[in-house]
Design a protein around this motif. Structure first.
Motif, PDB file in Angstrom:
ATOM      1  N   ARG A  88      43.091  42.390  43.227  1.00  0.00           N
ATOM      2  CA  ARG A  88      42.422  43.451  43.205  1.00  0.00           C
ATOM      3  C   ARG A  88      41.582  43.540  42.023  1.00  0.00           C
ATOM      4  NH1 ARG A  88      41.655  47.467  47.317  1.00  0.00           N
ATOM      5  NH2 ARG A  88      43.868  46.870  48.252  1.00  0.00           N
ATOM      6  N   GLY A  89      40.952  42.628  41.376  1.00  0.00           N
ATOM      7  CA  GLY A  89      40.402  42.710  40.012  1.00  0.00           C
ATOM      8  C   GLY A  89      39.171  43.503  39.812  1.00  0.00           C
ATOM      9  N   ALA A  90      39.029  43.610  38.580  1.00  0.00           N
ATOM     10  CA  ALA A  90      37.582  44.403  38.410  1.00  0.00           C
ATOM     11  C   ALA A  90      37.002  43.599  36.946  1.00  0.00           C
ATOM     12  CB  ALA A  90      37.775  45.734  37.727  1.00  0.00           C
ATOM     13  N   GLY A  91      35.910  43.368  36.953  1.00  0.00           N
ATOM     14  CA  GLY A  91      35.022  42.843  36.016  1.00  0.00           C
ATOM     15  C   GLY A  91      34.572  43.870  34.953  1.00  0.00           C
ATOM     16  N   GLN A  92      33.990  43.477  33.766  1.00  0.00           N
ATOM     17  CA  GLN A  92      33.531  44.045  32.777  1.00  0.00           C
ATOM     18  C   GLN A  92      32.456  45.034  33.186  1.00  0.00           C
ATOM     19  OE1 GLN A  92      32.863  41.138  29.891  1.00  0.00           O
ATOM     20  NE2 GLN A  92      34.857  41.134  29.048  1.00  0.00           N
ATOM     21  N   PHE A  93      31.499  44.594  34.256  1.00  0.00           N
ATOM     22  CA  PHE A  93      30.539  45.353  34.823  1.00  0.00           C
ATOM     23  C   PHE A  93      30.744  46.061  35.940  1.00  0.00           C
ATOM     24  CE2 PHE A  93      27.039  42.007  32.797  1.00  0.00           C
ATOM     25  CZ  PHE A  93      27.589  42.194  31.482  1.00  0.00           C
ATOM     26  N   SER A  94      31.855  46.537  36.261  1.00  0.00           N
ATOM     27  CA  SER A  94      32.463  47.071  37.389  1.00  0.00           C
ATOM     28  C   SER A  94      31.681  48.371  37.565  1.00  0.00           C
ATOM     29  CB  SER A  94      33.757  47.392  37.474  1.00  0.00           C
ATOM     30  OG  SER A  94      34.200  48.180  36.387  1.00  0.00           O
ATOM     31  N   SER A  95      31.345  49.153  36.598  1.00  0.00           N
ATOM     32  CA  SER A  95      30.574  50.279  36.944  1.00  0.00           C
ATOM     33  C   SER A  95      29.272  50.254  37.711  1.00  0.00           C
ATOM     34  CB  SER A  95      30.120  51.203  35.373  1.00  0.00           C
ATOM     35  OG  SER A  95      31.537  51.288  35.005  1.00  0.00           O
ATOM     36  N   LEU A  96      28.725  48.973  37.592  1.00  0.00           N
ATOM     37  CA  LEU A  96      27.417  48.884  38.538  1.00  0.00           C
ATOM     38  C   LEU A  96      27.860  48.166  39.672  1.00  0.00           C
ATOM     39  CD1 LEU A  96      24.469  48.734  38.567  1.00  0.00           C
ATOM     40  CD2 LEU A  96      24.435  46.509  37.174  1.00  0.00           C
ATOM     41  N   TYR A  97      28.370  47.124  39.478  1.00  0.00           N
ATOM     42  CA  TYR A  97      28.687  46.002  40.565  1.00  0.00           C
ATOM     43  C   TYR A  97      29.990  46.203  41.316  1.00  0.00           C
ATOM     44  CZ  TYR A  97      25.226  43.390  38.226  1.00  0.00           C
ATOM     45  OH  TYR A  97      24.288  42.654  37.671  1.00  0.00           O
ATOM     46  N   GLY A  98      30.843  47.439  41.006  1.00  0.00           N
ATOM     47  CA  GLY A  98      32.051  47.609  41.639  1.00  0.00           C
ATOM     48  C   GLY A  98      33.236  46.904  41.376  1.00  0.00           C
ATOM     49  N   LYS A  99      34.262  47.059  41.642  1.00  0.00           N
ATOM     50  CA  LYS A  99      35.636  46.092  41.641  1.00  0.00           C
ATOM     51  C   LYS A  99      35.485  45.195  42.516  1.00  0.00           C
ATOM     52  CE  LYS A  99      39.577  47.622  40.801  1.00  0.00           C
ATOM     53  NZ  LYS A  99      40.713  48.125  41.228  1.00  0.00           N
ATOM     54  N   ILE A 100      36.266  44.076  42.962  1.00  0.00           N
ATOM     55  CA  ILE A 100      36.190  42.918  43.687  1.00  0.00           C
ATOM     56  C   ILE A 100      36.342  43.306  45.130  1.00  0.00           C
ATOM     57  CG2 ILE A 100      38.758  42.389  43.989  1.00  0.00           C
ATOM     58  CD1 ILE A 100      36.049  39.619  43.178  1.00  0.00           C
ATOM     59  N   GLU A 101      37.186  44.729  45.428  1.00  0.00           N
ATOM     60  CA  GLU A 101      37.032  45.193  46.744  1.00  0.00           C
ATOM     61  C   GLU A 101      35.717  45.581  47.218  1.00  0.00           C
ATOM     62  OE1 GLU A 101      39.075  48.681  44.402  1.00  0.00           O
ATOM     63  OE2 GLU A 101      38.984  46.266  44.182  1.00  0.00           O
ATOM     64  N   ASP A 102      34.924  46.125  46.337  1.00  0.00           N
ATOM     65  CA  ASP A 102      33.571  46.542  46.765  1.00  0.00           C
ATOM     66  C   ASP A 102      32.492  45.272  47.108  1.00  0.00           C
ATOM     67  OD1 ASP A 102      34.155  49.188  46.237  1.00  0.00           O
ATOM     68  OD2 ASP A 102      34.160  48.508  43.946  1.00  0.00           O
ATOM     69  N   MET A 103      32.881  44.145  46.584  1.00  0.00           N
ATOM     70  CA  MET A 103      32.106  42.912  46.838  1.00  0.00           C
ATOM     71  C   MET A 103      32.453  42.145  48.034  1.00  0.00           C
ATOM     72  SD  MET A 103      32.128  41.789  42.816  1.00  0.00           S
ATOM     73  CE  MET A 103      31.781  43.001  41.437  1.00  0.00           C
ATOM     74  N   VAL A 104      33.863  42.007  48.381  1.00  0.00           N
ATOM     75  CA  VAL A 104      34.197  41.271  49.249  1.00  0.00           C
ATOM     76  C   VAL A 104      33.907  41.770  50.714  1.00  0.00           C
ATOM     77  CG1 VAL A 104      36.588  42.109  49.424  1.00  0.00           C
ATOM     78  CG2 VAL A 104      36.378  39.724  50.243  1.00  0.00           C
ATOM     79  N   ALA A 138      48.952  59.736  37.619  1.00  0.00           N
ATOM     80  CA  ALA A 138      47.898  58.486  37.634  1.00  0.00           C
ATOM     81  C   ALA A 138      48.291  57.282  38.328  1.00  0.00           C
ATOM     82  CB  ALA A 138      47.342  58.480  36.190  1.00  0.00           C
ATOM     83  N   SER A 139      47.535  56.360  38.343  1.00  0.00           N
ATOM     84  CA  SER A 139      47.543  55.079  39.001  1.00  0.00           C
ATOM     85  C   SER A 139      48.086  54.239  37.949  1.00  0.00           C
ATOM     86  CB  SER A 139      46.330  54.461  39.708  1.00  0.00           C
ATOM     87  OG  SER A 139      46.729  53.360  40.026  1.00  0.00           O
ATOM     88  N   VAL A 140      49.313  53.448  38.230  1.00  0.00           N
ATOM     89  CA  VAL A 140      50.049  52.461  37.182  1.00  0.00           C
ATOM     90  C   VAL A 140      49.037  51.239  37.114  1.00  0.00           C
ATOM     91  CG1 VAL A 140      52.214  53.545  37.684  1.00  0.00           C
ATOM     92  CG2 VAL A 140      51.419  51.561  38.847  1.00  0.00           C
ATOM     93  N   ALA A 141      48.176  51.094  37.886  1.00  0.00           N
ATOM     94  CA  ALA A 141      47.514  49.797  37.795  1.00  0.00           C
ATOM     95  C   ALA A 141      46.104  50.005  38.300  1.00  0.00           C
ATOM     96  CB  ALA A 141      48.162  48.686  39.106  1.00  0.00           C
ATOM     97  N   HIS A 142      45.152  49.389  37.571  1.00  0.00           N
ATOM     98  CA  HIS A 142      43.818  49.684  38.030  1.00  0.00           C
ATOM     99  C   HIS A 142      43.140  48.067  38.404  1.00  0.00           C
ATOM    100  CE1 HIS A 142      39.211  49.728  37.047  1.00  0.00           C
ATOM    101  NE2 HIS A 142      39.323  50.675  37.851  1.00  0.00           N
ATOM    102  N   HIS A 143      43.420  47.123  37.687  1.00  0.00           N
ATOM    103  CA  HIS A 143      42.801  45.836  38.032  1.00  0.00           C
ATOM    104  C   HIS A 143      43.722  44.376  37.495  1.00  0.00           C
ATOM    105  CE1 HIS A 143      41.147  46.796  33.800  1.00  0.00           C
ATOM    106  NE2 HIS A 143      41.072  45.559  33.664  1.00  0.00           N
ATOM    107  N   HIS A 144      45.022  44.752  36.922  1.00  0.00           N
ATOM    108  CA  HIS A 144      45.686  43.603  36.674  1.00  0.00           C
ATOM    109  C   HIS A 144      46.713  43.298  37.851  1.00  0.00           C
ATOM    110  CE1 HIS A 144      44.874  43.858  32.023  1.00  0.00           C
ATOM    111  NE2 HIS A 144      43.918  43.286  32.482  1.00  0.00           N
ATOM    112  N   GLY A 145      46.670  44.170  38.836  1.00  0.00           N
ATOM    113  CA  GLY A 145      47.698  43.802  39.887  1.00  0.00           C
ATOM    114  C   GLY A 145      49.080  44.363  39.402  1.00  0.00           C
ATOM    115  N   VAL A 146      49.937  44.229  40.361  1.00  0.00           N
ATOM    116  CA  VAL A 146      51.391  44.670  40.195  1.00  0.00           C
ATOM    117  C   VAL A 146      52.277  43.395  39.886  1.00  0.00           C
ATOM    118  CG1 VAL A 146      53.048  45.791  41.422  1.00  0.00           C
ATOM    119  CG2 VAL A 146      50.780  46.489  41.792  1.00  0.00           C
ATOM    120  N   GLY A 147      52.493  42.472  40.944  1.00  0.00           N
ATOM    121  CA  GLY A 147      53.219  41.448  40.318  1.00  0.00           C
ATOM    122  C   GLY A 147      54.740  41.928  40.297  1.00  0.00           C
TER     123      GLY A 147
END
Length: 542
Positions: free
Chosen positions: A169-185, A495-504
């Motif tokens: 559930r990654g995020a790129g550096q431009f996520s504020s515009l394009y969203g995270k990966i879940e917004d693109m898939v 708060a959330s313990v993870a934002h975009h690096h996953g959990v593993g």
């Protein structure tokens, strides 16, 4: 660190296992040599790097690695695994930092990098189908050649896979515009733990567009986003694309303190503006950013001190000098680093007397000329809170934004470790989260932070920290204590313990704090899609 090598041998897999796997993918695609298995035993989780640097070399060796060429072979592997009770660990590029692909001698790693084709691009629908093993930058470059972009630019884009982006559930550096990966898939193809192929866009009654979500029941696609291979092996994804941008506007702003800067960012986002990049550096990170500007570097790890120490230890010693002298220099460097980072509480307290000024980098991009008006409106808004520094800081960041991925090795060479903790929360709690986590980490490591991945409702905080131990065991003890203190603090704030690096494995003990009832939902999904528990066990939830 200690240089003691573990002596226990890596057991060879049974010949019957190798023969079975060879029947599915071909003998040359079954890797069982010790070097191969050592290469696949870790991802980029710093805890594993610490162990490897300490010559603890065979702690997560898989039984074997297989490299399927297509979805049919993946299906064969999963059905074999279910029949034999052998756990599988899906593997993309191994760039994750949370231990999401760790295996052991009972597990087989399924490396999907041979499955790397762009299957189909639909320009009219603005969608692209791509296999899970494709590496990020070549994929993005091909999209741009065709006039599009995915808009997903993680720091690891040169060495991470499409499947890994979705799985974590990654995020790129431009996520504020394009969203995270879940917004693109838009949809996924997955070989579930039952050995069946699930296409989350499949409709037996109509050839509906792949990017249009079904109106009937839950969205199956989102059940697999962030599942980290625990429900099946991702083989293909369909994404919504955007037009390749041809307008870009970047600026830097200086604010008197973090609080003022966060107020400005929140107002910008809640005004309906959508910058591509928003990165606010706290006081220490701002100071280091100024230092790295002079060196044309990046501020995501402490740049000057440890880099120069590393040069002292390795780059400045003539080749003709004996190995004994070189080792003495290395030990001296190790000792200096230990003195610098060995008392992190005192070191962090010194940051309290630093100027509180903070640097913000903000950028807008798009394919419409209207983006210039949006950018100017935002710059005027931010200018009411802070000082406009012009385009220089923003363009400098854009030019150097991937450098951080290649600057961590010198830290380990000098006997230290560096890691990042990305957490997130709502705007009403973001300052509390920042101060609480900083206070929790301060006794263990030198800590700084920047705020990125901002939204109308909240923000991510990206803590960067560095620590030191006299040997491997002491370093691991400090590393583990750091993470426990930090994530306990995150949980205490709600708060959330993870934002975009996953959990593993790294964050799995804290997953239950993020979603009330999440464990029960996860167990139900496992029962439906992986009834035998063979898919990447031990990840996401303990």
């Amino acid at each position: 660190m200690t240089t003691t090598t573990r002596q226990d041998a890596v057991k060879k897999p049974p010949k019957t296992m190798v023969d079975d796997l060879a029947d599915i993918v071909g003998r040359e695609r079954v890797l069982v040599s010790k070097p191969d298995r050592l290469a696949y035993q870790v991802d980029c989780w710093p805890r594993g790097i610490i162990r490897t640097r300490g010559r603890d070399l065979d702690h997560h060796c898989p039984a074997a690695i297989v490299q399927p060429a297509n979805e049919s072979e993946v299906t064969g592997l999963v059905r074999w695994a279910r029949k034999t009770g052998t756990p599988l660990v899906p593997f993309g590029a191994g760039s994750g930092v949370c231990g999401g692909v760790l295996a052991d001698e009972t597990k087989v790693v399924v490396d999907v990098k041979r499955m790397d084709r762009i299957v189909e691009t639909r320009a009219d629908d603005m969608t692209v189908r791509v296999q899970a093993g494709a590496i990020g930058m070549p994929f993005e470059e091909e999209l741009q050649r065709r006039g599009f972009t995915l808009g997903h630019f993680p720091s690891s884009i040169y060495c991470s896979s499409i499947g890994g982006w979705v799985a974590a559930r990654g995020a790129g550096q431009f996520s504020s515009l394009y969203g995270k990966i879940e917004d693109m898939v838009a949809s996924l193809r997955v070989v579930t733990g039952t050995g069946e192929v699930l296409d989350t866009a499949a409709d037996p009654l109509a050839d509906r567009p792949r990017q249009m979500a079904s109106q009937a029941g839950p969205d199956l696609t989102q059940l697999f986003v962030g599942s980290e291979g625990t429900l099946g092996v991702l083989t293909e994804a369909t994404f919504n694309m955007a037009r390749k941008p041809n307008h870009r506007f970047y600026r830097g702003f200086k604010f008197p303190d973090v609080e003022t800067a966060l107020d400005a960012i929140r107002d910008m986002m809640q005004a309906g503006l959508r910058p591509a990049v928003v990165r606010l550096y706290d006081a220490l990170d701002t100071l280091l950013h100024k230092s790295s500007d002079a060196e044309k570097g990046s501020s995501d790890v402490p740049p000057g001190l440890l880099r120069n120490l590393r040069k002292l230890a390795f780059d400045k010693v003539p080749d003709a000098v004996t190995s004994k002298v070189r080792e003495q220099v290395r030990k001296a460097t190790h000792a200096v680093v230990g003195r610098v980072l060995g008392n992190p509480l005192a070191l962090n307290s010194l940051t309290n007397v630093l100027p509180k000024e903070c640097l913000l980098v903000v950028g807008f991009e798009g394919s419409s000329p209207l983006v210039e008006d949006e950018a100017q409106y935002a710059f005027d808004l931010l200018g009411r809170y802070g000082l406009d520094l012009g385009p220089g800081p923003g363009l400098h960041w854009l030019e150097n934004r991937y450098n951080v991925s290649y600057k961590q090795s010198p830290m380990y060479d000098a006997g230290a470790f560096v890691d990042t903790m990305e957490v997130s929360t709502s705007w009403s709690k973001v300052l509390e989260l920042y101060h609480t986590v900083r206070e929790a980490l301060a006794p263990h490591v030198l800590v700084m932070a920047h705020f990125s991945h901002v939204y109308p409702y909240g923000s991510s905080i990206y803590f960067t920290f560095s620590g030191f131990g006299a040997d491997m065991d002491e370093t691991l003890e400090r590393y583990d204590a750091t993470w426990k203190a930090g994530l306990d603090a995150v949980a205490s704030v709600g708060a959330s313990v993870a934002h975009h690096h996953g959990v593993g494995e790294s964050k799995a003990p804290w997953s239950h704090h993020d979603h009330r009832g999440g464990r029960q939902a996860f167990d139900a999904l496992k029962a439906a899609f992986d009834p035998d528990g063979i898919m990447n066990p031990g990840k996401v939830y303990l």
